[in-house]
Design a protein around this motif. Structure first.
Motif, PDB file in Angstrom:
ATOM      1  N   SER A  18       0.949  -1.138   0.053  1.00  0.00           N
ATOM      2  CA  SER A  18       0.135   0.041  -0.032  1.00  0.00           C
ATOM      3  C   SER A  18       0.848   1.265   0.092  1.00  0.00           C
ATOM      4  CB  SER A  18      -0.853   0.016   1.253  1.00  0.00           C
ATOM      5  OG  SER A  18      -1.673   1.088   1.173  1.00  0.00           O
ATOM      6  N   LEU A  27      -6.862   3.759  -9.329  1.00  0.00           N
ATOM      7  CA  LEU A  27      -7.298   2.410  -8.559  1.00  0.00           C
ATOM      8  C   LEU A  27      -7.702   2.717  -7.163  1.00  0.00           C
ATOM      9  CD1 LEU A  27      -4.958  -0.209 -10.327  1.00  0.00           C
ATOM     10  CD2 LEU A  27      -7.431   0.663 -10.883  1.00  0.00           C
ATOM     11  N   ARG A  28      -7.059   3.420  -6.490  1.00  0.00           N
ATOM     12  CA  ARG A  28      -7.515   3.808  -5.014  1.00  0.00           C
ATOM     13  C   ARG A  28      -8.537   4.358  -4.795  1.00  0.00           C
ATOM     14  NH1 ARG A  28      -4.209   3.490  -0.732  1.00  0.00           N
ATOM     15  NH2 ARG A  28      -1.801   3.226  -0.850  1.00  0.00           N
ATOM     16  N   ASP A  31     -11.396   1.446  -5.740  1.00  0.00           N
ATOM     17  CA  ASP A  31     -11.459   0.636  -4.819  1.00  0.00           C
ATOM     18  C   ASP A  31     -12.185   1.307  -3.644  1.00  0.00           C
ATOM     19  OD1 ASP A  31     -10.360  -2.008  -3.851  1.00  0.00           O
ATOM     20  OD2 ASP A  31      -9.810  -0.662  -2.179  1.00  0.00           O
ATOM     21  N   LYS A  63     -11.713  -8.067 -12.150  1.00  0.00           N
ATOM     22  CA  LYS A  63     -10.922  -7.107 -12.006  1.00  0.00           C
ATOM     23  C   LYS A  63      -9.676  -6.828 -12.701  1.00  0.00           C
ATOM     24  CE  LYS A  63     -10.405  -5.709  -7.526  1.00  0.00           C
ATOM     25  NZ  LYS A  63     -10.256  -5.548  -6.061  1.00  0.00           N
ATOM     26  N   VAL A  67      -8.801  -3.709 -15.245  1.00  0.00           N
ATOM     27  CA  VAL A  67      -7.432  -2.989 -15.331  1.00  0.00           C
ATOM     28  C   VAL A  67      -7.100  -2.762 -16.801  1.00  0.00           C
ATOM     29  CG1 VAL A  67      -5.106  -3.213 -14.949  1.00  0.00           C
ATOM     30  CG2 VAL A  67      -6.648  -3.771 -13.089  1.00  0.00           C
ATOM     31  N   TYR A  89      -1.305  -2.196  -9.730  1.00  0.00           N
ATOM     32  CA  TYR A  89      -2.083  -3.126 -10.258  1.00  0.00           C
ATOM     33  C   TYR A  89      -2.369  -4.351  -9.113  1.00  0.00           C
ATOM     34  CZ  TYR A  89      -1.839  -0.935 -14.751  1.00  0.00           C
ATOM     35  OH  TYR A  89      -1.652   0.069 -15.946  1.00  0.00           O
ATOM     36  N   TRP A  91      -1.755  -4.314  -6.087  1.00  0.00           N
ATOM     37  CA  TRP A  91      -2.645  -3.633  -4.956  1.00  0.00           C
ATOM     38  C   TRP A  91      -3.940  -3.844  -5.215  1.00  0.00           C
ATOM     39  CZ3 TRP A  91      -5.995   0.019  -4.362  1.00  0.00           C
ATOM     40  CH2 TRP A  91      -6.259   0.753  -2.991  1.00  0.00           C
ATOM     41  N   PHE A  92      -4.513  -3.264  -6.272  1.00  0.00           N
ATOM     42  CA  PHE A  92      -5.946  -3.394  -6.733  1.00  0.00           C
ATOM     43  C   PHE A  92      -6.372  -4.847  -6.689  1.00  0.00           C
ATOM     44  CE2 PHE A  92      -9.068  -3.102  -9.876  1.00  0.00           C
ATOM     45  CZ  PHE A  92     -10.248  -2.460  -9.203  1.00  0.00           C
TER      46      PHE A  92
END
Length: 451
Positions: A18, A27-28, A31, A63, A67, A89, A91-92
Motif C-alpha cells: 500500500s 485504482l485507489r 477501490d 478486476k 485494469v 495493479y 494492490w488493486f
C-alpha cells in the motif's frame, strides 16, 4: 561532485504494498467507492460447489479485465505482463509482490467454457449502473443515444457475396395497425392480409468474421465493422445501455427496444431524448410519442409537394397523386414527372405528424439546449472510449465476444467516472469541514467540533 549510482536491486526492504501506491491513484479511488463483492453471487451457479480444482477468484478475474480496459491494454497477454511489474495493479487485485499472476489462458478458457452462454457481462454492467443510481449520479430523465464503429478483426478484402435478410425495425406491428386505421379513416378497403416478408439484399460476408457487417456510410471508412449502440444519461454522462450489432445495421433499428429495456430495468422516468439525424425516422418519432417522451433529433431536409390523397401503401406511406388530365397538358410536366400515365406521386408517412413534432422540439429553446449537450455526453463518451480504452478495434471475433468487450469497456468507463466524481465530492466536503473547523477554533465556537 559527480558520483556513481550504487545498485540496490538485491537489497531487502521492509515495505507494504500500500505504501508504494500513490494516494491519488485512480485504482485507489475506484477501490474506495465501487463494491465488487456482488460478482461472487452472480457467477456462483457457474461453478461446481463440491468438487474439482480450486477456481480462480471470479472477482480477481474480472478486476484484471477492468485494469486492461481502464488503462487501454489491448492484449490479455500484455495485461498479465503489466500486472507482474505494476505495484498499483497488484494492490488493486490484492496480490502480494511474490504472488504468481494468473496466465492469460485462464481468462480465455473461462470465457470459452464457463461464461460463454451466460449474461454475466451484462449483469456486471447493470450493477455498476445501479451503484451510480444509488450514489445519485444517474436519474434517467434525459438520455442521449448514438453509435460508433469498431473495426472488426477481419480483412476487408477477404469476403464472399451472399443474399441475406435485412434487419427488421422493432415497430412494425404498430405500423401495421396504424396503416389499417388510416385506410379506414379515408374510407378505403383494408389491405389484403399478407405477412411481412423480410427484405433481402446481396452483401459482403467476411470469411474471417462472418458475424461482422460490411459498413458503407458517408464519411465513414468502408469495411467490416461492429457498431456499439450506446445510451448516456445527461446528469453525469454515465453509460446506461450498450447494444452491439454488425456494422451494416441502421442506428434506428434497435433503438426503441433498448429504450424500453432501460425503463424496465432501471425504472427510468424518461422525459426527453437527444439523438442525431440517423434516428430521424417516422417509426422513432411515433414510438417516442406513444411513450410520452419528447424527442430532440437532428434533421435532414426533404423535398416535395403534397397532392390529393390516393391510398396508404403497405410501407405506411400515404400516396398523394396529381390528376393525369391536368398534368398531361402542363408545360412543366417534364421537369416534374416522367411517369407514363402523366401522374405526379408524393408520399407522406402515416406518422409524419410525429416527425413534425420532433422538428418543432429541435427548434425550441429547450430543445436546442438538449441537443447541444450531445457533444458533452454521448459523443464525449465515445471519444474517451476510443482514445483511452482501446475502443477503436474489436479485440476478438464474433458478436458475443465483441459485445463482451463493449460491455466491459463501458463498465470500466462508468467505474472511473463514478470514482472521480465521488472522490471529488469527498475532497470538497473535507475542505469545507476544515474551513468550518478552523473558523470555529479561531472564534472559540464549538470547541468539541473543532477538536
Amino acid at each position: 561532485m559527480l558520483k556513481k549510482k550504487e545498485a540496490h536491486q538485491e537489497e531487502l526492504e521492509m515495505v507494504t504494498l500500500s505504501s508504494l501506491v500513490p494516494l491519488d491513484h485512480l485504482l485507489r479511488k475506484i477501490d474506495a467507492v465501487i463494491d465488487f463483492s456482488f460478482i461472487h453471487d452472480r457467477v456462483a451457479h457457474l461453478y461446481c460447489a463440491d468438487n474439482g480444482r480450486p477456481a480462480l477468484d471470479p472477482v480477481l478475474l474480472f478486476k484484471m479485465l477492468f485494469v486492461g480496459y481502464l488503462f487501454g491494454i489491448r492484449s490479455e497477454r500484455q495485461l498479465m505482463r503489466e500486472i507482474e511489474v505494476n505495484v498499483a495493479y497488484r494492490w488493486f487485485l490484492q496480490l502480494r509482490l511474490t504472488d504468481k499472476v494468473p496466465d492469460a489462458s485462464t481468462i480465455s478458457q473461462n470465457r470459452r467454457r464457463r461464461f460463454n452462454d451466460s449474461d454475466i457481462c451484462q449483469e456486471i454492467f447493470d450493477e455498476i449502473v445501479e451503484q451510480g443510481i444509488r450514489a445519485g449520479l444517474v436519474d434517467g430523465t434525459v438520455l442521449y443515444s448514438d453509435s460508433t464503429h469498431l473495426k472488426a478483426n477481419a480483412n476487408k478484402n477477404r469476403f464472399d457475396r451472399q443474399v441475406v435478410e435485412k434487419s427488421r425495425a422493432d415497430y412494425l406491428a404498430a405500423l401495421d395497425a396504424d396503416i389499417a386505421q388510416d385506410q379506414a379513416d379515408h374510407g378505403k378497403k383494408p389491405l389484403r392480409e399478407k405477412a411481412r416478408q423480410s427484405v433481402a439484399k446481396e452483401t459482403k460476408i467476411s470469411r474471417t468474421d462472418p458475424e461482422s457487417g460490411y459498413m458503407v456510410r458517408d464519411g465513414k471508412p468502408k469495411g467490416f465493422f461492429y457498431l456499439d449502440h450506446r445510451t448516456v444519461d445527461s446528469a453525469h454522462a454515465l453509460i446506461t445501455d450498450i447494444h452491439v450489432t454488425p456494422g451494416n445495421v441502421h442506428d434506428s433499428m434497435p433503438y426503441l427496444s433498448r429504450l424500453d429495456r432501460q425503463r424496465a430495468r432501471f425504472g427510468f422516468d424518461v422525459q426527453a431524448v437527444g439523438l442525431d439525424a440517423g434516428y430521424f425516422t417516422a417509426g422513432i418519432a411515433k414510438g417516442l410519442e406513444d411513450r410520452e417522451i419528447e424527442g430532440v433529433i437532428g434533421y435532414r431536409r426533404p423535398q416535395g409537394e403534397i397532392l390529393n390523397y390516393s391510398t396508404t401503401n403497405r410501407s405506411g406511406y400515404r400516396e398523394y397523386k396529381s390528376s393525369p388530365r391536368v398534368c398531361k397538358t402542363c408545360p412543366l410536366r417534364d421537369a416534374c414527372t416522367q411517369s407514363r400515365n402523366h401522374t405526379k406521386v408524393v408520399t407522406r408517412h402515416v406518422w409524419q405528424d410525429s416527425l413534425e413534432k420532433i422538428t418543432a422540439n429541435r427548434l425550441s429553446p429547450w430543445g436546442k439546449r438538449i441537443y447541444e449537450r450531445r457533444k458533452e455526453t454521448v459523443e464525449r463518451s465515445f471519444a474517451d472510449a476510443k482514445q483511452l480504452h482501446g475502443h477503436r478495434y474489436a479485440r476478438l471475433r464474433g458478436l458475443v465476444k465483441v459485445r463482451e468487450q463493449c460491455l466491459l469497456a463501458a463498465t470500466a468507463q462508468n467505474m472511473k467516472k463514478i470514482a472521480l466524481i465521488l472522490t471529488r465530492k469527498g475532497a470538497f466536503c473535507d475542505m469545507l469541514l476544515w474551513i468550518v473547523s478552523n473558523w470555529a477554533r479561531k472564534h472559540g465556537i464549538l470547541p468539541a467540533f473543532a477538536e
